[in-house]
Design a protein around this motif. Structure first.
Motif, PDB file in Angstrom:
ATOM      1  N   ARG A   1      -4.141  98.991  -0.316  1.00 45.16           N
ATOM      2  CA  ARG A   1      -3.109  97.965  -0.510  1.00 45.16           C
ATOM      3  C   ARG A   1      -1.784  98.536  -0.016  1.00 45.16           C
ATOM      4  O   ARG A   1      -1.589  99.748  -0.024  1.00 45.16           O
ATOM      5  N   PRO A   2      -0.829  97.683   0.366  1.00 40.74           N
ATOM      6  CA  PRO A   2       0.438  98.198   0.894  1.00 40.74           C
ATOM      7  C   PRO A   2       1.198  99.030  -0.125  1.00 40.74           C
ATOM      8  O   PRO A   2       1.261  98.688  -1.301  1.00 40.74           O
ATOM      9  N   LEU A   3       1.746 100.130   0.362  1.00 43.21           N
ATOM     10  CA  LEU A   3       2.604 100.992  -0.432  1.00 43.21           C
ATOM     11  C   LEU A   3       3.980 100.334  -0.585  1.00 43.21           C
ATOM     12  O   LEU A   3       4.566 100.330  -1.662  1.00 43.21           O
TER      13      LEU A   3
ATOM     14  N   TRP B   1      13.877 101.348  10.498  1.00 45.53           N
ATOM     15  CA  TRP B   1      13.670 101.515   9.066  1.00 45.53           C
ATOM     16  C   TRP B   1      13.407 102.977   8.739  1.00 45.53           C
ATOM     17  O   TRP B   1      12.936 103.722   9.579  1.00 45.53           O
ATOM     18  N   SER B   2      13.683 103.348   7.497  1.00 42.34           N
ATOM     19  CA  SER B   2      13.212 104.627   6.969  1.00 42.34           C
ATOM     20  C   SER B   2      12.171 104.288   5.922  1.00 42.34           C
ATOM     21  O   SER B   2      12.165 103.180   5.375  1.00 42.34           O
ATOM     22  N   ALA B   3      11.307 105.227   5.625  1.00 44.84           N
ATOM     23  CA  ALA B   3      10.262 104.987   4.628  1.00 44.84           C
ATOM     24  C   ALA B   3      10.860 104.803   3.239  1.00 44.84           C
ATOM     25  O   ALA B   3      10.279 104.126   2.394  1.00 44.84           O
ATOM     26  N   GLU B   4      12.022 105.374   3.006  1.00 43.78           N
ATOM     27  CA  GLU B   4      12.624 105.380   1.666  1.00 43.78           C
ATOM     28  C   GLU B   4      13.379 104.103   1.312  1.00 43.78           C
ATOM     29  O   GLU B   4      13.529 103.770   0.149  1.00 43.78           O
TER      30      GLU B   4
ATOM     31  N   THR C   1       3.294 109.330   9.523  1.00 41.72           N
ATOM     32  CA  THR C   1       2.892 110.714   9.236  1.00 41.72           C
ATOM     33  C   THR C   1       1.372 110.781   9.372  1.00 41.72           C
ATOM     34  O   THR C   1       0.740 109.794   9.752  1.00 41.72           O
ATOM     35  N   HIS C   2       0.790 111.919   8.993  1.00 38.58           N
ATOM     36  CA  HIS C   2      -0.665 112.046   9.122  1.00 38.58           C
ATOM     37  C   HIS C   2      -1.426 111.093   8.204  1.00 38.58           C
ATOM     38  O   HIS C   2      -2.582 110.775   8.456  1.00 38.58           O
ATOM     39  N   ASN C   3      -0.778 110.577   7.140  1.00 36.73           N
ATOM     40  CA  ASN C   3      -1.465 109.679   6.213  1.00 36.73           C
ATOM     41  C   ASN C   3      -0.712 108.375   5.916  1.00 36.73           C
ATOM     42  O   ASN C   3      -1.202 107.534   5.189  1.00 36.73           O
ATOM     43  N   ILE C   4       0.484 108.206   6.465  1.00 37.61           N
ATOM     44  CA  ILE C   4       1.263 106.982   6.256  1.00 37.61           C
ATOM     45  C   ILE C   4       1.269 106.171   7.551  1.00 37.61           C
ATOM     46  O   ILE C   4       1.663 106.660   8.606  1.00 37.61           O
ATOM     47  N   LEU C   5       0.834 104.925   7.435  1.00 39.10           N
ATOM     48  CA  LEU C   5       0.727 104.014   8.568  1.00 39.10           C
ATOM     49  C   LEU C   5       1.704 102.864   8.361  1.00 39.10           C
ATOM     50  O   LEU C   5       1.921 102.424   7.232  1.00 39.10           O
ATOM     51  N   VAL C   6       2.299 102.376   9.453  1.00 36.65           N
ATOM     52  CA  VAL C   6       3.135 101.177   9.396  1.00 36.65           C
ATOM     53  C   VAL C   6       2.467 100.091  10.230  1.00 36.65           C
ATOM     54  O   VAL C   6       1.853 100.378  11.263  1.00 36.65           O
ATOM     55  N   SER C   7       2.588  98.848   9.757  1.00 34.52           N
ATOM     56  CA  SER C   7       1.985  97.732  10.480  1.00 34.52           C
ATOM     57  C   SER C   7       2.942  96.548  10.484  1.00 34.52           C
ATOM     58  O   SER C   7       3.754  96.375   9.578  1.00 34.52           O
TER      59      SER C   7
ATOM     60  N   MET D   1       4.586  96.493   6.830  1.00 35.07           N
ATOM     61  CA  MET D   1       3.992  97.135   5.661  1.00 35.07           C
ATOM     62  C   MET D   1       3.762  98.614   5.919  1.00 35.07           C
ATOM     63  O   MET D   1       3.451  99.016   7.040  1.00 35.07           O
ATOM     64  N   LEU D   2       3.947  99.408   4.867  1.00 33.83           N
ATOM     65  CA  LEU D   2       3.637 100.839   4.894  1.00 33.83           C
ATOM     66  C   LEU D   2       2.412 101.057   4.025  1.00 33.83           C
ATOM     67  O   LEU D   2       2.288 100.483   2.939  1.00 33.83           O
ATOM     68  N   TRP D   3       1.522 101.930   4.492  1.00 37.73           N
ATOM     69  CA  TRP D   3       0.252 102.198   3.821  1.00 37.73           C
ATOM     70  C   TRP D   3       0.051 103.694   3.682  1.00 37.73           C
ATOM     71  O   TRP D   3       0.341 104.436   4.615  1.00 37.73           O
ATOM     72  N   ASN D   4      -0.473 104.139   2.560  1.00 33.51           N
ATOM     73  CA  ASN D   4      -0.889 105.530   2.389  1.00 33.51           C
ATOM     74  C   ASN D   4      -2.410 105.527   2.366  1.00 33.51           C
ATOM     75  O   ASN D   4      -3.021 105.078   1.389  1.00 33.51           O
TER      76      ASN D   4
END
Length: 182
Positions: A75-77, A111-114, A48-54, A62-65
């Motif tokens: 730090r990772p979300l 994957w889904s974010a949830e 999304t505009h503020n959530i990054l995956v790496s 990892m998901l990051w906000n």
């Protein structure tokens, strides 16, 4: 790896290979540093505009906000486990709100974010030099580049739908993208 968000934030490698640097688009000045991986980060993409995956050589996703960085440090979300070898690339299906990870273990996981568990796992047919991936936003499929092939993965069927052979054997597919239906 480099990825630009819909808001114009730039995510790219940091000073250390296991870090991700967030830069402002206009002046390309550092906005923050994402720390959590233990080895080289190979793939990054904006969900999304503020959530990054790496994805990293440490086998983790990892998901990051980036809105939740404190004093410029993030730090990772969430941390996703499931690959048995390094994660080589990440790609996002913005239409369906899902993302995929490509690993040297010769799988693509969606994957889904949830959810902490992968929605699907696809075993790839051609396994040599898996390095890049792109999402067809219209069809919800992912193209995977390898040493001599492009494989189209359909996560709904958890299988490889189509394989294209490179014109030259062992030439290495290093970058992929979709433009419309092409």
């Amino acid at each position: 790896s480099i990825s630009i968000s819909s808001e114009g934030l730039i995510a790219t490698g940091g000073q250390q290979p296991e870090d991700v640097m967030i830069l402002s688009h206009g002046d390309v000045r550092p906005r923050g540093l994402l720390r959590g991986h233990k080895d080289w980060v190979f793939g990054i993409s904006w969900l999304t505009h503020n959530i990054l995956v790496s994805g990293s050589r440490d086998k983790l996703v990892m998901l990051w906000n980036v809105d939740h960085m404190e004093r410029g440090l993030g730090r990772p979300l969430h941390v996703r486990k499931g690959h048995t070898d390094k994660v080589r690339d990440m790609s996002v299906d913005k239409v369906r709100g899902e993302f995929a990870s490509l690993s040297a273990d010769a799988t693509v996981k969606t994957w889904s974010a949830e959810s902490e568990k992968a929605k699907s796992t696809t075993a790839l047919v051609h396994k040599a030099e898996l390095v890049c991936m792109a999402c067809d936003q219209e069809r919800g499929t992912f193209a995977v580049g390898s040493e001599s092939h492009v494989q189209i993965v359909d996560p709904r069927a958890a299988g490889v739908a189509t394989v294209f052979e490179a014109v030259e054997d062992k030439c290495g597919i290093r970058s992929l993208s979709f433009h419309g239906h092409i």
